[in-house]
Scaffold this motif. Structure first.
Motif, short mmCIF file in Angstrom:
data_model
loop_
_atom_site.label_atom_id
_atom_site.label_comp_id
_atom_site.label_asym_id
_atom_site.label_seq_id
_atom_site.Cartn_x
_atom_site.Cartn_y
_atom_site.Cartn_z
N MET A 14 0.83 -1.21 0.00
CA MET A 14 0.00 0.00 0.00
C MET A 14 0.87 1.27 0.00
N ILE A 15 1.93 1.27 0.81
CA ILE A 15 2.82 2.43 0.85
C ILE A 15 3.49 2.64 -0.50
N THR A 16 3.93 1.55 -1.12
CA THR A 16 4.56 1.64 -2.44
C THR A 16 3.61 2.22 -3.46
N LEU A 17 2.37 1.76 -3.47
CA LEU A 17 1.38 2.28 -4.42
C LEU A 17 1.09 3.76 -4.19
N ILE A 18 1.04 4.17 -2.93
CA ILE A 18 0.79 5.58 -2.62
C ILE A 18 1.95 6.44 -3.11
N VAL A 19 3.17 6.01 -2.84
CA VAL A 19 4.35 6.77 -3.27
C VAL A 19 4.40 6.87 -4.79
N ILE A 20 4.17 5.76 -5.47
CA ILE A 20 4.18 5.78 -6.95
C ILE A 20 3.06 6.68 -7.48
N GLY A 21 1.90 6.59 -6.87
CA GLY A 21 0.77 7.42 -7.30
C GLY A 21 1.05 8.91 -7.15
N ARG A 22 1.72 9.28 -6.08
CA ARG A 22 2.04 10.70 -5.85
C ARG A 22 3.09 11.19 -6.82
N HIS A 23 4.01 10.32 -7.23
CA HIS A 23 5.04 10.72 -8.18
C HIS A 23 4.51 10.83 -9.60
#
Length: 75
Positions: free
Chosen positions: A64-73
């Protein structure tokens, strides 16, 4: 991993079909089941996290953290 204690497919299917292993009918919670991810109630829908396995919960949080970080970038 100790393969001598591996559960049979029949036992895993019994766990899967036992309503006591499902919280609110959607969250799989079975401390006896050592799998990180187990098939959903309707197997064609994929897999779900075994919330009784702390490694599975950790993997889900990292995902979930990885997806959030990728989504923000991407924005």
């Amino acid at each position: 991993m100790d393969y001598d204690n591996e559960q049979s497919e029949e036992t895993k299917n019994e766990w899967q079909n036992d309503p006591n292993n499902w919280i609110w009918g959607i969250f799989y919670y079975n401390p006896k089941d050592k799998r990180l991810f187990a098939p959903k109630k309707i197997k064609e829908f994929g897999y779900t996290t075994n919330f009784a396995n702390r490694h599975a919960v950790f993997a889900l949080i990292i995902l979930m953290i990885t997806l959030i970080v990728i989504g923000r970038h991407l924005n």
